[in-house]
Every structure is written in structure tokens, then in C-alpha cells.
Design a protein around this motif. Structure first.
Motif, PDB file in Angstrom:
ATOM      1  N   GLU A  61     -63.917 -16.055-119.610  1.00  0.00           N
ATOM      2  CA  GLU A  61     -65.281 -17.179-119.195  1.00  0.00           C
ATOM      3  C   GLU A  61     -64.878 -18.064-119.794  1.00  0.00           C
ATOM      4  OE1 GLU A  61     -68.827 -14.373-117.522  1.00  0.00           O
ATOM      5  OE2 GLU A  61     -68.555 -14.261-119.710  1.00  0.00           O
ATOM      6  N   GLY A  62     -65.182 -19.246-119.097  1.00  0.00           N
ATOM      7  CA  GLY A  62     -65.180 -20.609-119.753  1.00  0.00           C
ATOM      8  C   GLY A  62     -64.787 -21.674-119.018  1.00  0.00           C
ATOM      9  N   THR A  63     -64.872 -23.062-119.601  1.00  0.00           N
ATOM     10  CA  THR A  63     -64.678 -24.133-118.602  1.00  0.00           C
ATOM     11  C   THR A  63     -63.314 -24.717-118.755  1.00  0.00           C
ATOM     12  OG1 THR A  63     -66.985 -24.551-118.544  1.00  0.00           O
ATOM     13  CG2 THR A  63     -65.719 -26.326-117.949  1.00  0.00           C
ATOM     14  N   ILE A  64     -62.928 -24.659-119.874  1.00  0.00           N
ATOM     15  CA  ILE A  64     -61.493 -25.100-120.321  1.00  0.00           C
ATOM     16  C   ILE A  64     -60.715 -24.225-121.348  1.00  0.00           C
ATOM     17  CG2 ILE A  64     -62.416 -27.762-120.464  1.00  0.00           C
ATOM     18  CD1 ILE A  64     -62.722 -27.532-123.509  1.00  0.00           C
ATOM     19  N   THR A  65     -59.627 -24.410-121.685  1.00  0.00           N
ATOM     20  CA  THR A  65     -58.904 -23.388-122.287  1.00  0.00           C
ATOM     21  C   THR A  65     -58.991 -23.503-123.852  1.00  0.00           C
ATOM     22  OG1 THR A  65     -56.976 -24.961-122.789  1.00  0.00           O
ATOM     23  CG2 THR A  65     -56.764 -23.683-120.521  1.00  0.00           C
ATOM     24  N   PRO A  66     -58.581 -22.447-124.632  1.00  0.00           N
ATOM     25  CA  PRO A  66     -59.148 -22.657-126.175  1.00  0.00           C
ATOM     26  C   PRO A  66     -58.270 -23.665-126.680  1.00  0.00           C
ATOM     27  CG  PRO A  66     -58.793 -20.274-125.196  1.00  0.00           C
ATOM     28  CD  PRO A  66     -58.241 -21.329-124.256  1.00  0.00           C
ATOM     29  N   GLN A 128     -74.554 -27.330-113.308  1.00  0.00           N
ATOM     30  CA  GLN A 128     -73.219 -27.616-112.688  1.00  0.00           C
ATOM     31  C   GLN A 128     -72.266 -26.388-113.012  1.00  0.00           C
ATOM     32  OE1 GLN A 128     -74.448 -30.149-114.846  1.00  0.00           O
ATOM     33  NE2 GLN A 128     -75.340 -30.760-112.901  1.00  0.00           N
ATOM     34  N   GLY A 129     -72.786 -25.317-113.501  1.00  0.00           N
ATOM     35  CA  GLY A 129     -71.951 -24.098-113.465  1.00  0.00           C
ATOM     36  C   GLY A 129     -70.713 -24.046-114.886  1.00  0.00           C
ATOM     37  N   GLN A 130     -71.084 -25.150-115.584  1.00  0.00           N
ATOM     38  CA  GLN A 130     -70.199 -25.123-116.908  1.00  0.00           C
ATOM     39  C   GLN A 130     -70.958 -24.565-118.116  1.00  0.00           C
ATOM     40  OE1 GLN A 130     -69.767 -29.766-117.094  1.00  0.00           O
ATOM     41  NE2 GLN A 130     -68.288 -29.471-115.800  1.00  0.00           N
ATOM     42  N   PHE A 131     -70.223 -24.197-118.931  1.00  0.00           N
ATOM     43  CA  PHE A 131     -70.540 -23.411-120.421  1.00  0.00           C
ATOM     44  C   PHE A 131     -70.773 -24.790-121.150  1.00  0.00           C
ATOM     45  CE2 PHE A 131     -68.519 -19.519-118.845  1.00  0.00           C
ATOM     46  CZ  PHE A 131     -69.647 -18.516-119.165  1.00  0.00           C
ATOM     47  N   VAL A 132     -72.216 -24.378-121.868  1.00  0.00           N
ATOM     48  CA  VAL A 132     -72.589 -25.100-122.840  1.00  0.00           C
ATOM     49  C   VAL A 132     -73.099 -24.660-124.044  1.00  0.00           C
ATOM     50  CG1 VAL A 132     -73.064 -27.208-121.270  1.00  0.00           C
ATOM     51  CG2 VAL A 132     -74.820 -25.604-121.753  1.00  0.00           C
ATOM     52  N   GLY A 133     -72.929 -25.022-125.228  1.00  0.00           N
ATOM     53  CA  GLY A 133     -73.159 -24.393-126.414  1.00  0.00           C
ATOM     54  C   GLY A 133     -73.410 -25.248-127.605  1.00  0.00           C
ATOM     55  N   CYS A 290     -67.336 -24.301-124.839  1.00  0.00           N
ATOM     56  CA  CYS A 290     -66.680 -24.352-123.449  1.00  0.00           C
ATOM     57  C   CYS A 290     -65.567 -23.567-123.194  1.00  0.00           C
ATOM     58  CB  CYS A 290     -66.381 -25.853-123.330  1.00  0.00           C
ATOM     59  SG  CYS A 290     -67.617 -26.881-123.357  1.00  0.00           S
ATOM     60  N   ALA A 291     -64.793 -23.079-124.252  1.00  0.00           N
ATOM     61  CA  ALA A 291     -63.475 -22.376-124.086  1.00  0.00           C
ATOM     62  C   ALA A 291     -63.649 -21.073-123.214  1.00  0.00           C
ATOM     63  CB  ALA A 291     -62.953 -22.059-125.431  1.00  0.00           C
ATOM     64  N   LYS A 292     -62.513 -21.084-122.364  1.00  0.00           N
ATOM     65  CA  LYS A 292     -62.287 -19.566-121.906  1.00  0.00           C
ATOM     66  C   LYS A 292     -61.714 -18.798-122.813  1.00  0.00           C
ATOM     67  CE  LYS A 292     -60.849 -21.716-117.389  1.00  0.00           C
ATOM     68  NZ  LYS A 292     -59.381 -21.945-116.627  1.00  0.00           N
ATOM     69  N   HIS A 295     -63.852 -13.037-126.398  1.00  0.00           N
ATOM     70  CA  HIS A 295     -64.578 -12.616-127.619  1.00  0.00           C
ATOM     71  C   HIS A 295     -64.893 -14.057-128.464  1.00  0.00           C
ATOM     72  CE1 HIS A 295     -66.088 -10.744-130.993  1.00  0.00           C
ATOM     73  NE2 HIS A 295     -66.078  -9.581-130.274  1.00  0.00           N
ATOM     74  N   PRO A 296     -66.314 -14.048-128.641  1.00  0.00           N
ATOM     75  CA  PRO A 296     -66.700 -15.186-129.666  1.00  0.00           C
ATOM     76  C   PRO A 296     -65.737 -15.639-130.845  1.00  0.00           C
ATOM     77  CG  PRO A 296     -68.622 -14.005-128.867  1.00  0.00           C
ATOM     78  CD  PRO A 296     -67.663 -13.110-128.363  1.00  0.00           C
ATOM     79  N   ALA A 297     -65.490 -14.240-131.441  1.00  0.00           N
ATOM     80  CA  ALA A 297     -64.944 -14.710-132.885  1.00  0.00           C
ATOM     81  C   ALA A 297     -63.227 -14.744-132.517  1.00  0.00           C
ATOM     82  CB  ALA A 297     -64.945 -13.147-133.632  1.00  0.00           C
ATOM     83  N   ARG A 298     -62.801 -14.541-131.510  1.00  0.00           N
ATOM     84  CA  ARG A 298     -61.241 -15.115-131.110  1.00  0.00           C
ATOM     85  C   ARG A 298     -61.429 -16.649-130.982  1.00  0.00           C
ATOM     86  NH1 ARG A 298     -57.744 -11.849-129.339  1.00  0.00           N
ATOM     87  NH2 ARG A 298     -58.934 -10.480-128.416  1.00  0.00           N
ATOM     88  N   GLN A 299     -62.443 -17.190-130.706  1.00  0.00           N
ATOM     89  CA  GLN A 299     -62.550 -18.668-130.392  1.00  0.00           C
ATOM     90  C   GLN A 299     -62.866 -19.177-131.842  1.00  0.00           C
ATOM     91  OE1 GLN A 299     -61.528 -20.314-128.077  1.00  0.00           O
ATOM     92  NE2 GLN A 299     -61.922 -22.426-128.928  1.00  0.00           N
TER      93      GLN A 299
END
Length: 468
Positions: A61-66, A128-133, A290-292, A295-299
């Protein structure tokens, strides 16, 4: 006004209280996560550097690549702080300031890992269906502190006009004027137009530009620095000696250098360290959210890598180039001229490489910081306010190019510090959540978790896994 803000920065915002809060938060998070960023450093690198050229998981899941996310974050952090900021730190705090910058970076790797992890865990989708945080979401959703979240956003928007805009634009115009005699107003017009063309495309265009620009400019700059250090190789041991010795003794007056105390070197080192890697500031997690990822900790690993590359690699090579040049004691040179001369004196045309690098770094920082402020403004005022902000932001790019901005530099430090305060307090308050997410990931980092990129879905996944 300048004197007042300088006093606030020196004595309050970046005084002893901030040093304690910044370093104390890093130490606490390191202890609570059992130093996993360092004990499992190979795993961190395996999930960042080694994955750059691997295909992205389609079900993430995400909007852009890591990689796009970290390049966007690096676009904001790898900038004038890595060139001009390092020269400034050494010229006013002495070589010992670099040691404290390293300390800040080591603890900052943990801090950035934690804030990035939380940003992904508490992110949500916009209209717009984009992840924000970012900090505003984990402060409000994780702690229920709505007012603190709004305060962070206000500080971020104001900071974007300084550290993310006028400071960078001024560095671009100054660099092009000194290297190529291009009038500042010409640079202002062209730069404002380029920024406008990029930011209207949103995070997809910003991240796509950053993905190409950041690796190119970083490799170009590092190669130039390596050439200089090879030429000055015999002076490198002495440079390291000055860094470690002066970190604890201060620097006596040498030539035009006025000298500094240990405490002053530490304050300058931490302030410049935060300015360049932004660990604890809360800005970079807005891009990482925004990253695809599965797991949160992977990003979060990308957050740690970001600080490592920005400060331990980029800032260190800049510091060694300046120290081995011997120019840091020249009181007649400003920090920008010092950086240019340190490269130019060693290799023919070296100053042009730095000037071009400075332009690219600063441009990347401007577009990345625009995105941070856009999301902060969207959080407190909605999408309608963004168009007005875009127009003001582009106008200030031009103003920054043609103006003297000593006050803006001081304001940049002021609002950086104000941003950091609610974010650091939230990291401490949410440390139990960080520990749960960190343990879950590092217990089995090779497993791809389907749809566990928010903390709530993570808890559901854990419960279902136990039942099975």
C-alpha cells in the motif's frame, strides 16, 4: 529583530533545554528499541540500499515507492546545510562541532527511524485517495493532542518559507552570481518558474524529480570531494584529530578564528546537525508516509538510512575538505565562499562543481519542503488554502533570490526548533507503540505482511496470526 531572534535561538530554542530534549529523546528511544538500528545494521542496509534496484511489491500500500520517498526526504535534507551549513558550523563552533554533529546523527538515526515508523503507522488517505501522514497525524490520532498537531503544522508552514524556500533560493542566486556572474533577479525569475512547474504536479511529480536529481547530485558532489581528499590525504589524520580533541576542549583562537568553548561547539554541532538531517524535526516523515510498504518499520529503516547518508557520509566529506584546506580560520570568508575555495584550491574548477551542486541541492530542497508545508496546511485548512499557499511560496522564491536574508536564517533556526518540540514529546509519549512495531518487524524482517501499513491493521493482523 535579528538580535532578539538570535538571542532566543542561542539561549532558549537551541540552548540547553533543546540539547537535553533532542539528545535525551534519541537516547531514550535507543534504549527502548534496544539499539536495534545498530545491532541489526545489516538488516537496515538490506532493506534500504540493497533494495534500490529490486522490483517493488505490487500488493504494497502507498502512493510512491520507498526509494522515491527517501529521495524526496533527502531532497529536503541534502542541501545548503551539507555545504554552507558545515562551513558555518566549523567557522563559528570550531572543528569540535563536527563531533557533536556526528553524535546528533547517530542518535538521529534512531529518532528518524521512530518518527518514520509512526508516520506510516498512523497515516490515512485523503480525498484524492493518496496516503498522507506525519507528526500531525500521530500526535492527533495516537495521543489525541489536536492542538499540538495544529501547532506543529503552523510551525511547519512558517518554516517552509525560510529553511525550505528563501534560504535555499538565496544560496542558488548567490552561487550562480559568484561562479557565473548571473544577476540574482534573472535567477529568481527562472527558479520561481521551475519551482511552479514542479509543485503543481503534486507528490508524484516531486518524487519523480527527486528520484533522478538526488542520486545524480550526490554522486557528483561526493566524487569531487573524494578527489580533493586524495590530494590532501596527508592532512586527513590531523583533521580527525582536531575534531575529536576540540569536541571536549573547545578551540583556541587561531588566525582569524575567535575560538569556542566545548558547550558552544556542542550547541552549534547539534543545531547544524538537525538543520541538515532534520532528525526529530518531523518534516521528513511527511514524505515517508506516502511510501508503498508492507510494514511501518520497514519504511523506518529508510529513515535511518537517510540520516546516515546525509550526515555521516555527506557532511563528513564536506567537513574534511574544509579542515584539510586550512581555510576555516579565515575570518574574512563567509561560509559559502569558504566551501567554494576549499574545493577550488585543490582541483581546477572545483568551485564550479560546488556551485552547480549547491544549485541542485537547493532546488531539490525547495520542492520537497513545499510538499511538507502543503500537507501541513491541508491538515489545518483543507485543500482550498493550498492554491493561495502555492502562489505565495513561488513569489518568495524570487524574493529569496534578490534579498539579504540574515533575518530569514535566524527565523529558520527558530521555527525548526519550534517544530521539533511537539514532535519529540510525541515520540517519547508513543515510544511503547514504536517498541511493538519495531519488535514485530525485526523478529522476522524477511516476511512480507499483507495490508499492515497502519497501526490498527497491524494489531488486527497480529490477532489473526495468533488465532491461526
Amino acid at each position: 529583530m535579528v538580535n532578539l531572534i538570535t538571542w532566543l535561538n542561542n539561549n532558549i530554542i537551541w540552548g540547553i533545554p533543546m540539547l537535553v530534549l533532542m539528545l535525551g529523546t534519541g537516547i531514550l528511544l535507543t534504549v527502548r528499541t534496544k539499539g536495534v538500528i545498530f545491532t541489526r545494521f545489516g538488516t537496515v542496509m538490506g532493506n534500504t540500499l540493497k533494495t534500490i534496484f529490486k522490483p517493488q511489491q505490487d500488493d504494497s500500500e502507498g502512493t510512491i515507492t520507498p526509494f522515491q520517498a527517501v529521495c524526496t526526504a533527502l531532497a529536503a535534507t541534502v542541501g545548503t546545510g551539507n555545504i554552507v551549513g558545515i562551513a558555518l558550523a566549523i567557522s563559528v563552533g570550531g572543528p569540535g562541532a563536527i563531533f557533536w554533529m556526528w553524535v546528533c546523527a547517530i542518535l538521529g538515526m534512531v529518532t528518524k527511524f521512530c518518527e518514520t515508523t509512526l508516520a506510516v503507522a498512523y497515516r490515512e488517505k485523503n480525498e484524492q485517495g493518496q496516503f498522507v501522514g506525519g507528526p500531525m497525524y500521530y500526535i492527533s490520532k495516537g495521543l489525541g493532542w489536536k492542538k499540538s498537531a495544529v501547532a506543529f503544522c503552523i510551525f511547519a508552514v512558517i518554516a517552509s518559507f525560510g529553511v525550505g524556500n528563501m534560504v535555499q533560493a538565496n544560496a542558488v542566486s548567490g552561487g550562480l552570481e559568484s561562479a557565473f556572474s548571473i544577476p540574482t533577479f534573472v535567477t529568481g525569475i527562472v527558479l520561481a518558474l521551475l519551482v511552479a512547474l514542479v509543485i503543481i504536479g503534486g507528490i508524484q511529480r516531486i518524487s519523480a524529480i527527486a528520484e533522478r536529481l538526488v542520486p545524480f547530485m550526490a554522486i557528483m558532489y561526493i566524487l569531487a570531494a573524494v578527489v580533493v581528499l586524495v590530494i590532501n590525504a596527508e592532512k586527513i589524520p590531523a583533521a580527525f584529530g582536531m575534531i575529536f580533541k576540540d569536541a571536549f576542549t573547545g578551540t583556541a583562537a587561531i588566525g582569524g578564528f575567535a575560538g569556542s568553548t566545548m558547550m558552544y561547539a556542542a550547541r552549534i554541532g547539534v543545531a547544524r546537525g538537525v538543520f541538515t538531517n532534520e532528525a526529530g524535526l518531523g518534516s521528513a516523515p511527511i514524505a515517508h508516509a506516502c511510501a508503498k510498504t508492507d510494514h511501518p518499520a520497514r519504511q523506518g529503516c529508510w529513515g535511518a538510512f537517510e540520516v546516515f547518508f546525509d550526515t555521516i557520509v555527506m557532511c563528513t566529506v564536506t567537513a574534511l575538505v574544509i579542515l584539510t584546506s586550512g581555510l576555516w580560520t579565515n575570518s574574512d570568508m563567509n561560509s559559502s565562499a569558504m566551501s567554494l575555495a576549499a574545493f577550488g584550491n585543490a582541483i581546477p574548477g572545483g568551485e564550479y562543481v560546488v556551485s552547480i551542486g549547491l544549485v541542485l541541492f537547493a532546488f531539490a530542497t525547495i520542492i520537497a519542503w513545499y510538499y511538507y508545508a502543503e500537507k501541513a496546511l491541508e491538515y489545518i485548512a483543507g485543500k482550498k488554502a493550498v492554491r493561495i499557499y502555492q502562489a505565495v511560496f513561488v513569489l518568495l522564491v524570487f524574493v529569496g533570490c534578490v534579498s539579504e536574508i540574515k533575518l530569514v536564517w535566524e527565523l529558520a533556526d527558530l521555527f525548526n526548533g519550534l517544530m521539533a518540540i511537539p514532535n519529540l514529546i510525541a515520540l517519547v509519549a508513543l515510544s511503547a507503540t514504536i517498541v511493538k512495531l519495531t519488535k514485530d518487524f525485526f523478529d522476522d524482517p524477511k516476511t512480507i505482511r499483507p495490508n499492515t501499513t497502519s497501526f490498527h491493521s497491524f494489531l488486527k493482523f497480529k490477532k489473526s496470526s495468533k488465532k491461526k
